[in-house]
Structure formats: structure tokens, C-alpha cells
Write a protein that holds these residues in place. Structure first.
Motif, PDB file in Angstrom:
ATOM      1  N   VAL A  12      22.955  -8.282  18.021  1.00  0.00           N
ATOM      2  CA  VAL A  12      22.548  -7.628  16.778  1.00  0.00           C
ATOM      3  C   VAL A  12      21.063  -7.787  16.491  1.00  0.00           C
ATOM      4  O   VAL A  12      20.391  -6.853  16.055  1.00  0.00           O
ATOM      5  CB  VAL A  12      23.372  -8.183  15.588  1.00  0.00           C
ATOM      6  N   ARG A 314      28.076  -2.941  13.141  1.00  0.00           N
ATOM      7  CA  ARG A 314      27.610  -1.686  13.761  1.00  0.00           C
ATOM      8  C   ARG A 314      26.546  -1.009  12.876  1.00  0.00           C
ATOM      9  O   ARG A 314      25.567  -0.452  13.398  1.00  0.00           O
ATOM     10  CB  ARG A 314      28.794  -0.750  13.998  1.00  0.00           C
ATOM     11  N   CYS A 316      24.533  -2.542  10.871  1.00  0.00           N
ATOM     12  CA  CYS A 316      23.338  -3.369  11.045  1.00  0.00           C
ATOM     13  C   CYS A 316      22.600  -3.011  12.325  1.00  0.00           C
ATOM     14  O   CYS A 316      21.366  -2.914  12.343  1.00  0.00           O
ATOM     15  CB  CYS A 316      23.738  -4.850  11.048  1.00  0.00           C
ATOM     16  N   CYS A 317      23.355  -2.801  13.403  1.00  0.00           N
ATOM     17  CA  CYS A 317      22.731  -2.446  14.678  1.00  0.00           C
ATOM     18  C   CYS A 317      22.030  -1.095  14.610  1.00  0.00           C
ATOM     19  O   CYS A 317      20.953  -0.901  15.199  1.00  0.00           O
ATOM     20  CB  CYS A 317      23.786  -2.442  15.789  1.00  0.00           C
ATOM     21  N   ASN A 320      18.858  -1.653  12.746  1.00  0.00           N
ATOM     22  CA  ASN A 320      17.944  -2.440  13.591  1.00  0.00           C
ATOM     23  C   ASN A 320      17.556  -1.713  14.872  1.00  0.00           C
ATOM     24  O   ASN A 320      16.744  -2.228  15.656  1.00  0.00           O
ATOM     25  CB  ASN A 320      18.590  -3.777  13.963  1.00  0.00           C
ATOM     26  N   VAL A 322      19.461  -1.073  17.553  1.00  0.00           N
ATOM     27  CA  VAL A 322      19.938  -1.869  18.686  1.00  0.00           C
ATOM     28  C   VAL A 322      21.177  -1.201  19.267  1.00  0.00           C
ATOM     29  O   VAL A 322      22.075  -0.792  18.529  1.00  0.00           O
ATOM     30  CB  VAL A 322      20.279  -3.313  18.238  1.00  0.00           C
ATOM     31  N   GLU A 323      21.243  -1.103  20.585  1.00  0.00           N
ATOM     32  CA  GLU A 323      22.411  -0.538  21.262  1.00  0.00           C
ATOM     33  C   GLU A 323      23.400  -1.661  21.571  1.00  0.00           C
ATOM     34  O   GLU A 323      23.046  -2.676  22.169  1.00  0.00           O
ATOM     35  CB  GLU A 323      21.981   0.147  22.566  1.00  0.00           C
ATOM     36  N   LEU A 324      24.650  -1.467  21.169  1.00  0.00           N
ATOM     37  CA  LEU A 324      25.689  -2.469  21.405  1.00  0.00           C
ATOM     38  C   LEU A 324      26.404  -2.206  22.730  1.00  0.00           C
ATOM     39  O   LEU A 324      26.911  -1.099  22.949  1.00  0.00           O
ATOM     40  CB  LEU A 324      26.723  -2.445  20.287  1.00  0.00           C
TER      41      LEU A 324
END
Length: 581
Positions: A12, A314, A316-317, A320, A322-324
Motif C-alpha cells: 500500500v 484498494r 487507498c492504493c 496513492n 499503487v498497483e496491487l
């Protein structure tokens, strides 16, 4: 086993855009809490007081002569109120007595000066108590709680009791709101305590008498503590482990901003009840956080609500950017949920006192927390007695907390100081500053010297406040870390309750508060010496590790213990003998 902190660090982000937005919004919501805690500085401010005079119209008709009397009210006060001599540190001065007036039995008996029909005094020097109430100097404060409920003379001690009862409300609230947050959740607990605080704060502004005022203030303290605590918990649970210390030490800056905002409010609003409403009004805006601030994913997972936590993570990602990695993320969530279910909590508060080394560390921390609180609130509540402008004094008092928190965050990682050295430094030097303050009178050219010393002491004690949180958490073992820090925080409320009473006793002997602040701070700083340094050390995970952590072993001459056996030096030529234990 994967922990939630690993998820933040690996997937994250520990302090991305999402966490920063939430941190700032929650910090802003804690600003009114700083205003509420420090509001007694102005709401309970004491002013010059004197007895209300009966028959004042009759006296005026005899004493105030047209074309001769320029200020009839002042003349009557001079004639009917006795004066007393007081020592203000820079010499003696005279003031009107607050609790007595001359017994005016016959207002027609007067004496005259050389000019006919110009009276100068009443022929009566017998004094009685204020049986018709009091008059107040309203040149600075148009109304205060002290004036509203006549907290003067034999009721003067009730001023300090207001703040003590408020701090007792904090003590009770630390039990109650913690359970609310654990049961309802952080976000819902924040909204519940916010609504209760708004309602009680509004009722307080219209309190009809002293009893209602203090009862409402007690419950408002218990609920209002949630504004700060919920925001602090959420802010710390959103961020990763490497950023948690920084956010935890920076978050109190918002509380200090509340000091500064209060001084501005009070400067323009001179009626106590309007000031109270102005503090509560912005809180209504924070109700919108129900739709803005999400619940703590960590808490949701601990309650088995993993799907809700996943949706927030998710989101939050996305913010941000960001790829999970889907497969690793889902596996990590399962492991985290399993890990939280397997945790046991078979320890209780008595475990902190069961073992000698843990007991010593716990009691030392208790004393330091109490001392930090009594000095912090003592200096903060007593800014009006420093001389000078009380509004500017409180503004400076809040402003110095900002660099103090930042300085504390820097000092704890400085190699030559660490946690223990930093705590000792700020406590001892803060105590020395307070003791020096006892020799500076709050008047004349000495005013700014006294203010500078008081604010220097405030700087040190604020830094201590930020350091002691972290240092305490690192000394307690993992199973008892939350319990230990929570117990320290509750113990500290004893100091907060004592601070107003100590200031009140300063009416009997003016140097008493700074002397107590200074002596206790120095003692607390010296008591830190036997505690271990925690900077860069592996923190204790079990009770026994915590018991051994920092324990000094007695070593015999020419012996040392590598852990597997006893090595004894038998000859000077370097030959050794191993005796297995």
C-alpha cells in the motif's frame, strides 16, 4: 506470519497521499480539543473585585457635587471600600479589598473638606462582608465564569475546582472512550463522541448555575477526549511502522494550534459563553468526516470484517497510485486475519508489577508521566499570572510547542542522546528553568524575563511529553504495550488534576508552583538514569524479555559470561579454563 504493517510496507505505501490527507484532516479535528482544554485561562479569569454598595444612589446624592466631582463612581468606591496592601514582587501596592466593605449604617454622617458641601469620607471604619454581592472590573473581560457565579472570597477555590473536575473527566474518559473505539470502531466512535461533545459544549454555554456548569464540563471532558484520541489512533493506524513514530510526535502540533486559536478567539470575544460557542461551532463541520474519513482497516480485520477492509485498502492504493499484485495481496489478507485471530491476551495490568525489573521501570514511568502532566498543565493554565498580555502569553505558549515537538523528534534519534538521554535532558533543564523563574518577579522590566523562562520551561516539558510516549511504548513488551502506555496516560491525569490546585495554592505562597514544577522535574529526570536505552535495540516481545531488558548483572572480578559457560581467568599468560554451568 504476515502482519498488517508488512502489508502497508510492501503493497500500500507507508505514508502516501491517502495517509497524508487523512492525517491532516484528523489533525484539524483535534484543534478544538486544544481550545477546550485551555479555555479556563480566559473563561475562569479572575478580575479586580469589590463589594456592591447598598444605598449607592443616596451616597451619590450627598457625595457627588455637580461641577466638583469628576468621577462619582470612583469616589464612592474610595469612600466605601477598604484598601489592603499587597506585595507584587517589585514592591508593595494598594488594592481594594475583595471581601469587605465599610458598614454604612448612616449615610448622612459625613465629613467635609475646607470647601463646603464637598464630602471626603464616611465617619465609619467598621468592616463587614459583602452582603449585597460584588462588582467586577469589566475593562478587559466583559464576563467570565467567575463573575457569572460569583466565585470569589469564600468560593474562590471553586475556580480551580472547575479544571480539576475537567481533568477527572479526562481520567474517566480514558477508560470509556477506549472501550467505545474498540467496540464500535474508530470512525463511529469519533462521530459519537463528537456529537456528545457538541451537545454538552452548547449546554455548558447556557449553564444556569455552577453545579450544572461543572457537571456538564465533566462529561464534556470525558467525551471530548475522543476527538483527540480517535484522530490519533486513526492517524497512527493508517501509516506504516517506519512513519508511525514521526506522525505520533507531530500530531500534538495540532493541539498546540488550538492554544493559538483560542488566544485569538478570546482577544476578540470577551464574553465567556460566546467564547464557548465559538469553540464548539467548527465542530459541526467535522460531522462530514463520516463520509470522508474511512474506518481503520486494521480494526476491521481484527473484527473479521475483511471485505470492508479490503475495499478501503484498494481505495487507498488508487489514491496513492499503487498497483496491487492480486494474488499476493489476497494471500497476505488471509494471513493477517489468521494472525489476529491467533493472538492471545492472557496478560493483565498486574503483570507490569509482578516482576522486579518491570515494576521498577513501570513506577519510574508513572512518576515521569505525572510530573510531565503537572508541569505542562501548570505552566499552560498559569500564563495569565506571568504579567504582560495574557492573550499574547497563551499564543506564545502554544507556538513554542511546535518547535518543541519537532525538536523532540530529532533528539530521540541523535546518537549521543537517544531516548533516555533526551528524556533526562529535557526534564532536568526544564526543572532548572522553573526554579530560576521563582526569583523573577512578574512586574516591571522583569515581565519578559519571566515570560521567557516560563516559555523555555514549556518548551522542554512539551518535548518531554512527546518523548515519553515513544519511550514508554518501547520499554513495555508487545503483549502489554497498549495496556502499559494506556495505564501511564491514565496515571498522568493525576498530575493534570493536581495542577489547578497547585496554582490555587500559589495564592498563599507565590513561588510554590514553579518550585514544585522544578523540583519534581529534576527528580523525574534523574530517575530515568537506571532505565535502558531503546534506540536501535530489538524491543521486548515477551514478559521475560522485558524483565531481562536493561537488567544489570553483577559481575565478579576477572569473570565474564558469554552465555554458554563461565570463563575464568586463571593465569596472566592467556590460559583459560571453562567451567560448564
Amino acid at each position: 506470519m504476515v502482519q498488517y504493517d508488512d502489508l502497508l510496507r510492501d503493497f500500500v505505501g507507508e505514508f502516501g497521499t491517502f495517509q497524508k490527507i487523512c492525517f491532516v484532516l484528523l489533525g484539524i479535528a483535534s484543534i478544538p480539543w486544544g481550545c477546550l482544554q485551555m479555555s479556563p485561562v480566559f473563561m475562569l479569569a479572575t478580575t479586580d473585585t469589590w463589594c456592591k454598595i447598598p444605598y449607592d444612589n443616596e451616597i451619590a446624592s450627598q457625595f457627588c457635587v455637580v461641577n466638583y466631582t469628576s468621577n462619582c463612581e470612583e469616589l464612592i468606591k474610595n469612600l466605601t471600600i477598604p484598601r489592603e496592601k499587597i506585595d507584587i514582587g517589585c514592591g508593595a501596592t494598594w488594592r481594594f479589598e475583595q471581601c469587605h466593605r465599610y458598614d454604612i449604617g448612616n449615610v448622612s454622617v459625613v465629613s467635609y473638606a475646607n470647601e463646603p458641601n464637598i464630602p471626603t469620607s464616611l465617619n465609619n471604619t467598621a468592616k463587614i462582608t459583602c452582603d449585597h454581592g460584588w462588582e467586577y472590573d469589566r475593562s478587559q473581560y466583559k464576563s467570565t465564569v467567575s463573575q457569572e457565579f460569583n466565585l470569589v472570597c469564600d468560593k474562590f477555590y471553586l475556580n480551580a475546582m472547575v479544571s480539576t473536575i475537567f481533568m477527572f473527566g479526562l481520567f474517566v474518559g480514558s477508560f470509556v472512550v477506549g472501550n467505545i473505539f474498540d467496540r464500535l470502531g474508530r470512525r463511529k466512535g469519533f462521530i459519537v463522541t463528537l456529537i456528545v461533545t457538541i451537545i454538552l459544549g452548547t449546554i455548558e454555554a447556557f449553564a444556569p448555575n455552577y453545579i450544572v456548569f461543572v457537571v456538564v464540563r465533566f462529561f464534556m471532558a470525558a467525551s471530548g477526549y475522543g476527538l483527540y484520541l480517535a484522530g490519533f489512533i486513526l492517524a497512527c493506524e493508517y501509516v506504516g511502522p517506519s512513519k508511525r513514530t514521526l506522525t505520533g510526535m507531530v500530531y500534538p502540533i495540532f493541539f498546540a494550534v488550538g492554544f493559538m486559536q483560542l488566544s485569538l478567539h478570546a482577544y476578540f470575544i470577551r464574553h465567556w459563553w460566546i467564547l464557548q460557542l465559538s469553540i464548539m461551532a467548527p465542530c459541526i463541520l467535522f460531522l462530514s468526516y463520516w463520509w470522508i474519513i474511512p474506518e481503520s482497516p486494521r480494526w476491521l480485520i481484527s473484527k473479521g470484517r475483511t471485505d470492508e477492509a479490503e475495499a478501503i485498502i484498494r481505495k487507498c492504493c488508487r489514491i496513492n497510485k499503487v498497483e496491487l499484485p492480486e494474488e499476493e495481496f489476497r494471500e497476505a489478507l488471509k494471513n493477517i486475519e489468521k494472525s489476529m485471530k491467533e493472538r492471545n491476551s492472557n496478560y493483565d495490568v498486574w503483570s507490569l508489577l509482578k516482576y522486579p525489573n518491570m515494576r521498577k521501570k513501570t513506577l519510574i514511568l508513572f512518576f515521569n508521566w505525572v510530573t510531565v502532566c503537572i508541569v505542562y498543565y501548570g505552566i499552560s493554565f498559569d500564563t495569565s499570572s506571568l504579567g504582560g498580555n495574557p492573550y499574547l502569553n497563551l499564543f506564545i505558549s502554544g507556538a513554542v510547542e511546535i518547535p518543541a515537538c519537532l525538536c523532540g523528534a530529532f533528539m530521540i534519534d541523535f546518537p549521543m542522546l537517544g531516548r533516555r538521554g533526551s528524556m533526562m535532558f529535557v526534564m532536568i533543564f526544564g526543572g532548572v528553568t522553573c526554579i530560576i523563574l521563582t526569583f523573577v518577579p512578574p512586574c516591571g522590566d522583569y515581565v519578559w524575563i519571566g515570560i521567557t523562562l516560563a516559555m523555555t520551561g514549556k518548551f522542554f516539558i512539551t518535548a518531554a511529553f512527546s518523548i515519553v510516549y515513544l519511550y514508554s511504548a518501547e520499554l513495555f513488551p508487545t503483549p502489554l504495550r497498549s495496556i502499559g502506555v494506556g495505564l501511564c496516560s491514565m496515571t498522568a491525569r493525576i498530575g493534570a488534576m493536581l495542577a489547578p490546585q497547585l496554582i490555587f495554592l500559589g495564592q498563599l505562597w507565590e513561588p510554590l508552583p514553579p518550585v514544585v514544577f522544578g523540583v519534581t522535574s529534576i527528580i523525574a529526570g534523574l530517575l530515568i538514569m537506571p532505565l535502558p536505552e531503546t534506540r536501535g535495540r530489538k524491543l521486548p516481545e515477551t514478559i521475560m524479555e522485558a524483565e531481562e531488558f536493561g537488567k544489570k548483572r553483577k559481575q565478579k572480578k576477572n569473570r565474564w559470561y558469554p552465555g554458554y559457560g563461565e570463563i575464568m581467568k586463571v593465569e596472566a599468560d592467556g590460559k583459560y579454563e571453562m567451567n560448564r554451568l
